[in-house]
Design a protein around this motif. Sequence first.
Motif, mmCIF file in Angstrom:
data_model
loop_
_atom_site.group_PDB
_atom_site.id
_atom_site.type_symbol
_atom_site.label_atom_id
_atom_site.label_comp_id
_atom_site.label_asym_id
_atom_site.label_seq_id
_atom_site.Cartn_x
_atom_site.Cartn_y
_atom_site.Cartn_z
ATOM 1 N N ARG A 238 0.823 -1.208 0.000
ATOM 2 C CA ARG A 238 0.000 0.000 0.000
ATOM 3 C C ARG A 238 0.858 1.260 0.000
ATOM 4 N N ASP A 239 1.997 1.222 0.715
ATOM 5 C CA ASP A 239 2.852 2.404 0.762
ATOM 6 C C ASP A 239 3.435 2.726 -0.604
ATOM 7 N N ALA A 240 3.936 1.703 -1.289
ATOM 8 C CA ALA A 240 4.517 1.923 -2.610
ATOM 9 C C ALA A 240 3.466 2.396 -3.609
ATOM 10 N N ARG A 241 2.276 1.805 -3.558
ATOM 11 C CA ARG A 241 1.221 2.223 -4.493
ATOM 12 C C ARG A 241 0.787 3.661 -4.228
ATOM 13 N N ALA A 242 0.658 4.019 -2.946
ATOM 14 C CA ALA A 242 0.243 5.387 -2.614
ATOM 15 C C ALA A 242 1.290 6.401 -3.047
ATOM 16 N N MET A 243 2.579 6.107 -2.767
ATOM 17 C CA MET A 243 3.632 7.056 -3.116
ATOM 18 C C MET A 243 3.876 7.098 -4.621
ATOM 19 N N ASP A 244 3.632 6.004 -5.302
ATOM 20 C CA ASP A 244 3.748 5.987 -6.755
ATOM 21 C C ASP A 244 2.753 6.977 -7.364
ATOM 22 N N LYS A 245 1.508 6.951 -6.889
ATOM 23 C CA LYS A 245 0.490 7.875 -7.392
ATOM 24 C C LYS A 245 0.819 9.314 -7.007
ATOM 25 N N LEU A 246 1.220 9.515 -5.734
ATOM 26 C CA LEU A 246 1.502 10.869 -5.274
ATOM 27 C C LEU A 246 2.692 11.464 -6.018
ATOM 28 N N TYR A 247 3.729 10.676 -6.230
ATOM 29 C CA TYR A 247 4.929 11.187 -6.900
ATOM 30 C C TYR A 247 4.641 11.566 -8.352
ATOM 31 N N ARG A 248 3.724 10.827 -8.985
ATOM 32 C CA ARG A 248 3.341 11.170 -10.356
ATOM 33 C C ARG A 248 2.586 12.508 -10.385
ATOM 34 N N LEU A 249 1.756 12.740 -9.377
ATOM 35 C CA LEU A 249 0.940 13.955 -9.335
ATOM 36 C C LEU A 249 1.750 15.179 -8.928
ATOM 37 N N ASN A 250 2.612 15.012 -7.909
ATOM 38 C CA ASN A 250 3.349 16.155 -7.376
ATOM 39 C C ASN A 250 4.681 15.680 -6.806
ATOM 40 N N PRO A 251 5.716 15.565 -7.638
ATOM 41 C CA PRO A 251 6.995 15.027 -7.189
ATOM 42 C C PRO A 251 7.603 15.796 -6.012
ATOM 43 N N LYS A 252 7.537 17.123 -6.032
ATOM 44 C CA LYS A 252 8.145 17.903 -4.959
ATOM 45 C C LYS A 252 7.422 17.669 -3.637
ATOM 46 N N TYR A 253 6.098 17.649 -3.648
ATOM 47 C CA TYR A 253 5.340 17.410 -2.413
ATOM 48 C C TYR A 253 5.667 16.023 -1.860
ATOM 49 N N ALA A 254 5.745 15.019 -2.744
ATOM 50 C CA ALA A 254 6.065 13.658 -2.300
ATOM 51 C C ALA A 254 7.467 13.592 -1.701
ATOM 52 N N ALA A 255 8.426 14.264 -2.333
ATOM 53 C CA ALA A 255 9.793 14.277 -1.813
ATOM 54 C C ALA A 255 9.867 14.964 -0.457
ATOM 55 N N ASP A 256 9.148 16.065 -0.308
ATOM 56 C CA ASP A 256 9.129 16.775 0.975
ATOM 57 C C ASP A 256 8.474 15.929 2.065
ATOM 58 N N LEU A 257 7.424 15.199 1.705
ATOM 59 C CA LEU A 257 6.737 14.344 2.669
ATOM 60 C C LEU A 257 7.661 13.258 3.191
ATOM 61 N N ILE A 258 8.372 12.593 2.301
ATOM 62 C CA ILE A 258 9.300 11.539 2.725
ATOM 63 C C ILE A 258 10.439 12.134 3.547
ATOM 64 N N GLN A 259 10.897 13.325 3.183
ATOM 65 C CA GLN A 259 11.972 13.974 3.951
ATOM 66 C C GLN A 259 11.538 14.196 5.396
ATOM 67 N N ARG A 260 10.309 14.628 5.606
ATOM 68 C CA ARG A 260 9.814 14.837 6.968
ATOM 69 C C ARG A 260 9.718 13.519 7.722
ATOM 70 N N LYS A 261 9.294 12.475 7.035
ATOM 71 C CA LYS A 261 9.160 11.162 7.684
ATOM 72 C C LYS A 261 10.512 10.584 8.084
ATOM 73 N N MET A 262 11.534 10.855 7.292
ATOM 74 C CA MET A 262 12.850 10.243 7.507
ATOM 75 C C MET A 262 13.774 11.107 8.345
ATOM 76 N N ARG A 263 13.360 12.307 8.702
ATOM 77 C CA ARG A 263 14.243 13.261 9.381
ATOM 78 C C ARG A 263 14.859 12.683 10.651
ATOM 79 N N SER A 264 14.077 11.941 11.417
ATOM 80 C CA SER A 264 14.567 11.428 12.699
ATOM 81 C C SER A 264 15.700 10.436 12.530
ATOM 82 N N LEU A 265 15.760 9.740 11.400
ATOM 83 C CA LEU A 265 16.821 8.772 11.179
ATOM 84 C C LEU A 265 18.169 9.438 10.911
ATOM 85 N N LEU A 266 18.129 10.657 10.390
ATOM 86 C CA LEU A 266 19.363 11.344 10.028
ATOM 87 C C LEU A 266 19.877 12.262 11.120
ATOM 88 N N GLY A 267 19.044 12.569 12.092
ATOM 89 C CA GLY A 267 19.484 13.430 13.186
ATOM 90 C C GLY A 267 19.507 14.901 12.805
#
Length: 267
Positions: A238-267
């Motif tokens: 479900r995650d891959a299918r959702a992000m596949d659709k979102l990235y096609r519609l708005n690549p920058k918004y999708a990239a920003d969303l993943i950046q916020r989700k992953m921020r804690s891993l990078l410190g």
Amino acid sequence: MLLAKKTIVVTGAGSGIGQQLSLQLLQRGANVAGIDINAATLDETGRLASSAPGEFKGFQADITDPNKVNSLPAEVLAHFGTVDGIINNAGIIQPFRRVLDLTIEDINRVMAVNFYGTLYLTKAFLPLLLARPEAHIANVSSMGGFLPVPGQTLYGAAKAAVKLFTEGLYAELKDTHVKVTVVFPGAVATNIMQNSGLNVPKADTAGASEFKPISPREAAGQILRAIEKDQFRVVIGRDARAMDKLYRLNPKYAADLIQRKMRSLLG
């Protein structure tokens, strides 16, 4: 392609999706040449496969070694007599670090396993596949192959290379009997971190996705169904299918969303 009575090469066959691909192929009546760098886990797959209708044979190999890879077609032919398909599944992730903080050794290892291993196996076995009345190549990319994930930028670059390599193969082989499938899994509950030599506590990754990882069994089943239907592309989870659709519609918004989700891993 019907899988019964076919001989399929599976990389990363010792664990996770690769092990499940092997076991489910055998249950479909296919024979499996399982390739893995880890002899112990490869033996475990062989033990689990002992009562299946098809035959399993393990081949220990480092897929980043082109000389060893080039010797595999003859070894597989000597045992099974034919090769009808390959599933390039083996892969590792990188340490959760920014590109600036990665060593050249980290970078080369991720590219070698994920991209060059796939390339070497495909080139080595393609002449055999072209000689068959029907054959199939399935290459496992990743959700990270179409969506930028901070802290996994080199992994994503390698998987993006797998994506375009596979799509190029599809175009080059379109007028042959060799069908081609590119696979984009999202989060799958495997031991890829340990196999990649990493030690990231589960708590650190818990917030990275709102979707529950699917099982290797379900991922493998979806891949094999795609092969049976000669699908060009399959997106798993479900995650891959959702992000596949979102990235096609708005690549920058999708990239920003993943950046916020992953921020804690990078410190």
